[in-house]
Every structure is written in structure tokens, then in C-alpha cells.
Design a protein around this motif. Structure first.
Motif, PDB file in Angstrom:
ATOM      1  N   LYS A   1      -8.989   3.076   8.247  1.00 46.98           N
ATOM      2  CA  LYS A   1      -9.456   3.643   7.148  1.00 46.98           C
ATOM      3  C   LYS A   1      -8.767   3.092   5.800  1.00 46.98           C
ATOM      4  O   LYS A   1      -9.334   2.793   4.498  1.00 46.98           O
ATOM      5  CB  LYS A   1      -9.263   5.246   6.980  1.00 46.98           C
ATOM      6  CG  LYS A   1      -9.801   5.872   5.780  1.00 46.98           C
ATOM      7  CD  LYS A   1      -9.825   7.365   5.731  1.00 46.98           C
ATOM      8  CE  LYS A   1     -10.597   8.158   4.923  1.00 46.98           C
ATOM      9  NZ  LYS A   1      -9.885   7.746   3.498  1.00 46.98           N
TER      10      LYS A   1
ATOM     11  N   THR B   1     -10.048  -0.333   4.672  1.00 44.46           N
ATOM     12  CA  THR B   1     -11.205  -0.115   4.268  1.00 44.46           C
ATOM     13  C   THR B   1     -11.344   0.234   2.798  1.00 44.46           C
ATOM     14  O   THR B   1     -11.964  -0.349   1.743  1.00 44.46           O
ATOM     15  CB  THR B   1     -12.182   0.873   4.968  1.00 44.46           C
ATOM     16  OG1 THR B   1     -12.113   0.116   6.431  1.00 44.46           O
ATOM     17  CG2 THR B   1     -13.621   1.032   4.828  1.00 44.46           C
ATOM     18  N   ASP B   2     -10.259   1.159   2.557  1.00 44.69           N
ATOM     19  CA  ASP B   2     -10.112   1.727   1.296  1.00 44.69           C
ATOM     20  C   ASP B   2      -9.794   0.758   0.273  1.00 44.69           C
ATOM     21  O   ASP B   2     -10.143   0.849  -1.066  1.00 44.69           O
ATOM     22  CB  ASP B   2      -9.485   2.982   1.208  1.00 44.69           C
ATOM     23  CG  ASP B   2      -9.974   4.122   1.978  1.00 44.69           C
ATOM     24  OD1 ASP B   2     -11.418   4.122   2.071  1.00 44.69           O
ATOM     25  OD2 ASP B   2      -9.200   5.047   2.112  1.00 44.69           O
ATOM     26  N   TRP B   3      -8.941  -0.374   0.621  1.00 44.43           N
ATOM     27  CA  TRP B   3      -8.257  -1.282   0.012  1.00 44.43           C
ATOM     28  C   TRP B   3      -9.209  -2.511  -0.082  1.00 44.43           C
ATOM     29  O   TRP B   3      -8.693  -3.479  -0.572  1.00 44.43           O
ATOM     30  CB  TRP B   3      -7.029  -1.693   0.486  1.00 44.43           C
ATOM     31  CG  TRP B   3      -5.958  -0.429   0.668  1.00 44.43           C
ATOM     32  CD1 TRP B   3      -6.162   0.550  -0.176  1.00 44.43           C
ATOM     33  CD2 TRP B   3      -4.672  -0.564   1.142  1.00 44.43           C
ATOM     34  NE1 TRP B   3      -5.008   1.403   0.163  1.00 44.43           N
ATOM     35  CE2 TRP B   3      -3.941   0.713   0.985  1.00 44.43           C
ATOM     36  CE3 TRP B   3      -4.198  -1.217   2.526  1.00 44.43           C
ATOM     37  CZ2 TRP B   3      -2.900   1.276   1.712  1.00 44.43           C
ATOM     38  CZ3 TRP B   3      -3.188  -0.731   2.903  1.00 44.43           C
ATOM     39  CH2 TRP B   3      -2.366   0.368   2.547  1.00 44.43           C
ATOM     40  N   ASP B   4     -10.246  -2.415   0.286  1.00 46.99           N
ATOM     41  CA  ASP B   4     -11.243  -3.443   0.248  1.00 46.99           C
ATOM     42  C   ASP B   4     -10.779  -4.532   0.962  1.00 46.99           C
ATOM     43  O   ASP B   4     -10.888  -6.036   0.702  1.00 46.99           O
ATOM     44  CB  ASP B   4     -11.533  -3.950  -1.085  1.00 46.99           C
ATOM     45  CG  ASP B   4     -12.918  -4.845  -1.207  1.00 46.99           C
ATOM     46  OD1 ASP B   4     -13.585  -4.568  -0.376  1.00 46.99           O
ATOM     47  OD2 ASP B   4     -13.060  -5.517  -2.194  1.00 46.99           O
ATOM     48  N   MET B   5     -10.149  -4.329   2.223  1.00 43.83           N
ATOM     49  CA  MET B   5      -9.676  -5.475   3.148  1.00 43.83           C
ATOM     50  C   MET B   5     -10.086  -5.242   4.591  1.00 43.83           C
ATOM     51  O   MET B   5      -9.409  -5.300   5.553  1.00 43.83           O
ATOM     52  CB  MET B   5      -7.982  -5.384   3.157  1.00 43.83           C
ATOM     53  CG  MET B   5      -7.463  -5.652   1.848  1.00 43.83           C
ATOM     54  SD  MET B   5      -5.650  -5.827   1.571  1.00 43.83           S
ATOM     55  CE  MET B   5      -5.399  -7.403   2.421  1.00 43.83           C
ATOM     56  N   ALA B   6     -11.280  -4.743   4.701  1.00 41.94           N
ATOM     57  CA  ALA B   6     -11.936  -4.332   5.903  1.00 41.94           C
ATOM     58  C   ALA B   6     -11.752  -5.545   6.941  1.00 41.94           C
ATOM     59  O   ALA B   6     -11.892  -5.138   8.176  1.00 41.94           O
ATOM     60  CB  ALA B   6     -13.176  -3.702   5.782  1.00 41.94           C
ATOM     61  N   GLU B   7     -11.933  -6.896   6.754  1.00 43.71           N
ATOM     62  CA  GLU B   7     -11.929  -7.749   7.495  1.00 43.71           C
ATOM     63  C   GLU B   7     -10.747  -7.886   8.346  1.00 43.71           C
ATOM     64  O   GLU B   7     -10.621  -8.866   9.400  1.00 43.71           O
ATOM     65  CB  GLU B   7     -12.246  -9.032   6.641  1.00 43.71           C
ATOM     66  CG  GLU B   7     -11.071  -9.531   5.822  1.00 43.71           C
ATOM     67  CD  GLU B   7     -11.005  -8.995   4.525  1.00 43.71           C
ATOM     68  OE1 GLU B   7     -10.174  -9.463   3.682  1.00 43.71           O
ATOM     69  OE2 GLU B   7     -11.940  -8.017   4.302  1.00 43.71           O
TER      70      GLU B   7
ATOM     71  N   ARG C   1      -4.129 -12.355  -0.628  1.00 45.65           N
ATOM     72  CA  ARG C   1      -3.592 -11.232   0.064  1.00 45.65           C
ATOM     73  C   ARG C   1      -3.425 -10.974   1.335  1.00 45.65           C
ATOM     74  O   ARG C   1      -4.561 -11.410   2.137  1.00 45.65           O
ATOM     75  CB  ARG C   1      -4.472  -9.690  -0.796  1.00 45.65           C
ATOM     76  CG  ARG C   1      -4.141  -9.553  -2.022  1.00 45.65           C
ATOM     77  CD  ARG C   1      -4.738  -8.334  -2.605  1.00 45.65           C
ATOM     78  NE  ARG C   1      -6.206  -7.800  -2.051  1.00 45.65           N
ATOM     79  CZ  ARG C   1      -6.535  -6.689  -2.005  1.00 45.65           C
ATOM     80  NH1 ARG C   1      -5.680  -5.536  -2.569  1.00 45.65           N
ATOM     81  NH2 ARG C   1      -7.556  -6.273  -1.555  1.00 45.65           N
TER      82      ARG C   1
END
Length: 714
Positions: A595, A598-604, A640
Motif C-alpha cells: 500500500k 502504491t501511495d508513493w506512485d512506485m507500485a512497479e 528513485r
């Protein structure tokens, strides 16, 4: 009517209804009926004639001469409404096959009065059922109707009086405290229950009269002569001092007798009042005043009723005052046995709450304590002695002192519990106790717990989630010694900066009519939704749970919060402690990692990070003696990456192995090397941290992290 017709009909008429002619006939019967304001009539339906004797005409107030000249004068005297009602009644009887009819109606008399008149007629019918003649009596029924109305009114008043007594008794029977009594008298429906428009209640306090209740729309004007010294110059004070009731039906008279009321009576809007002394067991408790806006008198029955009401209120007040005294004694006793104050602790904050059950002198044995320990640690305890009486409270006081003494000597939790259990068994009492005791090092966050038949703690994390560590426990204190089983296993957990430890007794989670699981779930929810600060959270739990459950049991509550790390990087960073005794902690940690990314826009990166998280945490939970601290943060680089770290308290470092085809372990470092860009091991205090970086960059060969130490499987 002809004589032959009259003779033909007489045989069918009962003697009571025989037609009585004028004075020339049977004067004895006519005289007797006339003396009773009763006359007779005969109505020939075929010929359309109506004969009424003089007594009957007297009932209608009609002169016989006027009737002879114009027979319709009898009906014309009636009001149109009464005339129509009489016509409908007779018509329904004649056409409906009835053998008689009876009706009461009012007749206006020459002197202007209205007389209740009763007509009863018997209908004579031919062989085919057709009505051909009516004979009957007419009489003055004023006295009868008036008496009947009086009786009905008397019965109605008595019914209302009975209702007042029953409703007041029922309402006051549920009142336990003085506040409950005043609420029953002045709350919604209170005045209607008493049948009054206003109320004032005063209680004697030494030499003063304290007005504790006022109810009524206009009684604000009574604020002037309110509480104060017992004074015979005021009606309530006079009632208390004299012990006699006073029924007032004239407000000017009231003002003349008590001049101090003169500026106030005009604004009261009352016409009558009843001042009633409240006496129980020959002790004057106070006085009750009932005010009325319409009443102008008090009958003898009503005066007796109000004296009975005063006795009911006095008995309820005496019972409530005794209960309040017992409550004050109970809470005073309980407070004397609990710590007077809780000392401040460095590196955190502690809040405690104790709430006594609402059950008179039945005090409970719940307690809390905070103990200063060697090496800058602090001991916190919450416990509960079996039972709800002064004996339970006395045992609680002794146990608290003994546990405090053993803890202050620096003994570990298991030893403290065993010695306290032995002490309780040697008291030779049939009581047992439950308890949870924790030693806390706020500098490191290390918490060592032992529990004896008590609830385990809750841990509120910095993100609001609530954990329930599976703290191993022993038997309740006292019972464990009786069964020669004084084993109290210790469990270690760690509090991160900003996290809170919550200890409590069963009164906070036992909801009447619901299962314990529901109460535990409600507590966890309120801990999660409550504020962060220890004091604020304790207040929140007290208000939302103890008051909601109905306060049927004592409650002891302790909240310890470790001070937040003010120097930590705020975002994006995540730090979470996973307790070794928490079976759901591993699954929660993996979910939190996914989660967060995903919230940090790094879901990959979530799949690799979740895989590594599970591998490192399983290694700690299986091969060490404690939990793990998971840290996840974003590294500020052009490309990042995330850095994931798992810290434990073991000094044993992992080493690389070559697992066989059927091996179930030994692939941890291989997996770590395959999916991460960099990884390594660092010493941290009494343990170590295994860290790795995950992101789009060239991976370094295995071994770039620092190794060393004894072998450790991973």
C-alpha cells in the motif's frame, strides 16, 4: 280517547303504567306519582291523540288548561336539538320492532331553569306487529342525573388520584440517587405525572434549605427567594420547621402571610399551591411545593392524596441520600487505595483512569500502578481482584503494595508475578486476582510483559492501526500457587516512537447482552479512532466505552505512550514493528509495504518489495527470540529507489548456503541477491539490521553487504 278503547287497552298494560285520568279517577296512585314528580301518558297512534295527566304536565311545566287548548305545546317547549333526538329515539323504537323506549332530555322551565326529564314508554302492537298505542311515564330526573354526574366526576377524580400515585411510585422506584429523584420529578412528563403546573423541591442541609429543583414555565420568578437559611418567613422553610402541610387557594393571601414573596407572586402565574413537608423516620428532609394555574380548591381526598405523595417522595429521597452517602464512601475508600498521583516519565507519557461501578458500597478490586524501576525503566500494572465488596478492595490494596515492592527491587516480571501469587495464597482468602505487569524501557522501546489470567495489552501504532500481541500468560494470582504452577512466561515487544501501550480491566470490554469478542472489537476500534496523546486517548476510551456500557463494573485503564521521534524523516517513510507473538503481523507488514509503494506512485516495485519483506521477516520470527522493526523509505536519487530494512535483536549474522534440491531453507540470501540492487548487514545496538535497496539500477554481485559473525540461516 273513548272509554271502550281505554278498557280494551287496559288489560295489556302492567299496573305500573296504567293510564291515570284527572282528579276524578284513582287519586291515590296519581297522588303518589305526583309527589315523586312523576306522571303518566297514553298515546293513541291510530287516532293520533295524546293524553297526559296533570302530574305529567307538571313535569313539563305546562298548565292543563293550556294543554287542553293546544296539546302540541309539550313538544314545542323542547329545544330543536332535544326535540330531534326525542323524535329519532321514538321512531327507531316504533319501526324497529322494539317493545319500549327510554330517553333523558332537558326541558326548559318557565323560571329559566333546565330540568332533566326521563320518558319511558311501552309500545303496544297488534297481531301483525304494527304499533298502535304507547303508554308510559314521564318524570323529573334532575336529581338522579345530577347525582350520577357527581358520582362519575368523583370516580374520575379518584381515578386520576390513583394514577398520580401509581405513576409517581413507579417513577421514583427506579431512582437511585438524589439526581435521579429530581430528574423523575422535573424531567419530561414529571409535572403531568403529579398533575401540577409547577414544582419546587428543597432539601435541608444543616441549618439551610437548598432548592435543588424548579420546574414550570413561570418559576424563574422564584429565583429570588431561593436557597438559604431555614426561614419561617418563606413557605418552604415554614413547612419544614412546622412539619405541617399548607394548602393555598389565594395568592394574595400567600403574599400577605409571607411578605417577602410579594415581588415574586405576580410573575408565577399560579392560583393555588400545596406546600408539603418531606419527613422520613421522623427526620425532616425538606419540603415539596406543587403549583397550579387553574385549581382554586383542594378537597379532603386530594389533601390526603398530597400527603401520601409527600411520603413517597420523602422515602425515595431518604433512600437516594443513603445511596449517595454509600457511593461517596465507596469511591473514597477506593481512591485511598489507589496511587495519589502518577509520576511523570522521561521519554513518554502515562495516563490512568479508574471508574467505580454504580452499585452502592459494592466497590471492586480493580487497580493500576506505575513503578519507577532501576536502569531508567518504568513498571506499569493493571489488575483485578475477584468480587465487588470491601473485602475485594482490601485485598487489592495489599496486592498493589506487594507488587510495587517486588517490582521496585528490579525483579523480572515472571518473578514479580510468582511472588505476588504466593503472597495472595498465604492471605488464606478464597479470592484470586488477575493481572498484567510490564517493564518498559522508553529509551529503547523494549517492553517485557507477564500476565496472570488477565487480558493482554493493545498496541496503537503511529498510523492508527491497533495490534493485539499474543502475550503468553499463567494462571490467576493465588490459583497458580494453589495448583503449584507459578510459571508466568515473559513476552517481549517493542514500542516504536509515538506508539502507545493500552492496559485495561474487563469493565471496559464487557457489554451487557453482548459477547466478549464484540467488546474487544469495540475497544480496538476506539483505540484506533481516538487521539494520539495518552491523556486524550484515556478520556476518549472512558467516554465512549465505560459510559456506553452502563458502568455496571469497575474499570481500571492505563495508557503509556512512547515519545515520538521528532527528528525522523516525515515522508515518504514507513516504520513498523512486527511482534513475534502476533500471528497476523507478517501478513499486515506485506500489505502495508504494498500500500505504501502504491501511495508513493512506485507500485512497479511492490512485488519485489513484498517478497523481500516476507523473506526477511520470516527469518527473524523463526530464528530469533523477539520481533522485528521494518523500515521502508524512498531514497532521494535521480532514479528513485526504495530502501527496506529489517532490524532484530539477534547478534547472529546470516551466511550464504548452497541448498539442495529438497531443502526448505537456505535460499534467502540468493533471493535477496537476485531481486535487489544492493543489500547489506549493519550492527544495531544489541542486534543487527539487514537492509536492501530495490529499484531500476544495475545489481551488484552477491557479497557487497558486510558479513561476519556466527552462521545464521536465511
Amino acid at each position: 280517547m273513548t272509554d271502550s278503547a281505554r278498557q280494551a287497552g287496559d288489560s295489556a298494560i302492567p299496573p305500573l303504567f296504567r293510564f291515570v285520568p284527572g282528579p276524578g279517577g284513582d287519586t291515590g296512585t296519581a297522588t303518589r306519582l305526583a309527589l315523586n314528580r312523576t306522571g303518566s301518558f297514553e298515546w293513541d297512534l291510530v287516532a293520533g291523540t295524546l293524553d297526559i295527566d296533570e302530574a305529567g304536565l307538571a313535569v313539563f311545566g305546562v298548565d292543563p288548561v293550556a294543554f287542553a287548548a293546544r296539546p302540541s305545546i309539550v313538544v314545542e317547549r323542547l329545544d330543536p336539538g332535544e326535540r330531534a333526538r326525542l323524535a329519532v329515539t321514538i321512531d327507531e323504537a316504533l319501526t324497529g320492532g322494539s317493545g319500549s323506549y327510554s330517553i333523558h332530555f332537558r326541558v326548559p322551565l318557565p323560571d329559566g331553569a333546565r330540568q332533566w326529564t326521563h320518558v319511558q314508554g311501552m309500545i303496544m302492537r297488534s297481531g301483525d306487529g304494527r304499533a298502535h298505542r304507547v303508554v308510559g311515564v314521564v318524570r323529573d330526573a334532575t336529581a338522579e342525573v345530577t347525582h350520577s354526574a357527581f358520582v362519575l366526576d368523583l370516580e374520575e377524580r379518584r381515578r386520576r388520584q390513583t394514577d398520580i400515585v401509581e405513576r409517581t411510585t413507579a417513577a421514583l422506584s427506579r431512582a437511585m440517587t438524589v439526581d435521579d429523584v429530581t430528574a423523575a420529578l422535573t424531567g419530561p412528563g414529571g409535572l403531568a405525572m403529579l398533575g401540577a403546573d409547577g414544582l419546587a423541591l428543597g432539601l435541608v442541609e444543616g441549618s439551610t434549605l437548598d432548592i435543588i429543583a424548579l420546574s414550570g414555565e413561570t418559576l424563574e420568578a422564584f429565583d429570588g427567594p431561593g436557597s438559604g437559611d431555614l426561614d419561617a418567613g418563606l413557605p418552604l422553610g415554614d413547612t419544614v420547621l412546622s412539619g405541617r402541610p399548607r394548602f393555598v387557594t389565594s395568592v394574595p393571601e400567600l403574599a400577605r402571610r409571607y411578605p417577602v414573596l410579594q415581588p415574586h407572586v405576580d410573575g408565577l402565574g399560579i392560583r393555588a399551591a400545596a406546600y408539603l413537608p418531606l419527613v422520613a423516620h421522623a427526620r425532616p428532609l425538606g419540603a415539596l411545593a406543587l403549583f397550579y394555574g387553574e385549581r382554586t380548591d383542594f378537597s379532603a381526598d386530594e389533601r390526603i392524596l398530597y400527603l401520601g405523595l409527600a411520603a413517597i417522595v420523602a422515602q425515595s429521597l431518604q433512600r437516594a441520600m443513603l445511596y449517595d452517602e454509600e457511593r461517596e464512601f465507596a469511591t473514597g475508600l477506593q481512591s485511598a487505595m489507589l496511587p495519589r498521583r502518577i509520576q511523570a516519565v522521561e521519554g513518554g507519557e502515562i495516563a490512568v483512569r479508574y471508574h467505580a461501578a454504580w452499585s452502592g458500597r459494592d466497590v471492586g478490586g480493580d487497580w493500576y500502578d506505575v513503578v519507577t524501576l532501576p536502569r531508567s525503566r518504568v513498571g506499569v500494572v493493571v489488575g483485578d481482584v475477584q468480587g465487588h465488596d470491601t473485602h475485594a478492595a482490601a485485598i487489592m490494596g495489599q496486592l498493589r503494595i506487594v507488587l510495587r515492592a517486588y517490582a521496585a527491587e528490579g525483579h523480572p516480571p515472571a518473578t514479580v508475578m510468582a511472588r505476588v501469587s504466593r503472597f495472595l495464597a498465604e492471605l488464606d482468602t478464597d479470592r484470586f486476582a488477575t493481572c498484567t505487569y510490564a517493564q518498559v524501557d522508553l529509551a529503547t522501546g523494549a517492553v517485557r510483559l507477564a500476565r496472570a489470567g488477565h487480558f493482554g495489552p493493545l498496541v496503537r501504532h503511529t498510523d492508527g492501526r491497533v495490534g493485539s500481541p499474543q502475550v503468553r500468560g499463567g494462571l490467576p494470582l493465588g490459583i497458580s500457587t494453589e495448583f503449584v504452577d507459578e510459571e508466568f512466561p515473559e513476552t517481549r515487544i517493542d514500542l516504536l516512537p509515538g506508539e502507545s501501550l493500552v492496559l485495561y480491566t474487563d469493565g471496559l470490554v464487557e457489554e451487557p447482552g453482548a459477547g466478549l469478542d464484540q467488546g474487544m472489537a469495540a475497544l480496538a476500534r476506539e483505540v484506533s479512532e481516538g487521539p494520539e496523546g495518552a491523556e486524550d486517548l484515556a478520556d476518549h476510551l472512558s467516554a465512549r466505552l465505560w459510559e456506553r456500557w452502563g458502568a455496571g463494573d469497575d474499570v481500571a485503564l492505563l495508557v503509556l505512550r512512547r515519545g515520538p521521534d521528532v527528528d525522523r524523516v516525515r515522508a515518504p517513510r514507513l516504520r513498523q514493528y512486527i511482534h513475534q507473538a502476533d500471528p497476523e503481523g507478517l501478513s499486515e507488514a506485506r500489505t502495508i509495504v504494498r500500500k505504501a509503494l502504491t501511495d508513493w506512485d512506485m507500485a512497479e516495485l511492490a512485488d519485489d518489495a513484498e517478497l523481500v519483506t516476507g523473506e526477511l521477516l520470516v527469518n527473524v520470527l523463526l530464528h530469533t527470540e523477539g520481533g522485528a522493526v521494518l523500515t521502508l523509505e524512498v531514497l532521494p536519487e535521480p532514479v528513485r529507489r526504495i530502501r527496506l530494512s529489517v532490524q532484530d535483536r539477534s547478534s547472529v549474522w546470516p551466511r550464504r548456503r548452497a541448498p539442495g534440491e529438497t531443502s526448505t531453507s537456505g535460499r534467502g540470501l540468493l533471493l535477496l541477491d537476485a531481486v535487489t540492487a544492493r543489500w547489506g548487514i549493519e550492527p544495531r545496538g544489541e542486534g543487527k539490521a539487514v537492509w536492501c535497496e530495490i529499484g531500476p539500477t544495475a545489481r551488484r554481485p552477491f557479497g557487497t553487504g558486510r558479513g561476519g559473525g556466527a552462521p545464521h540461516r536465511i
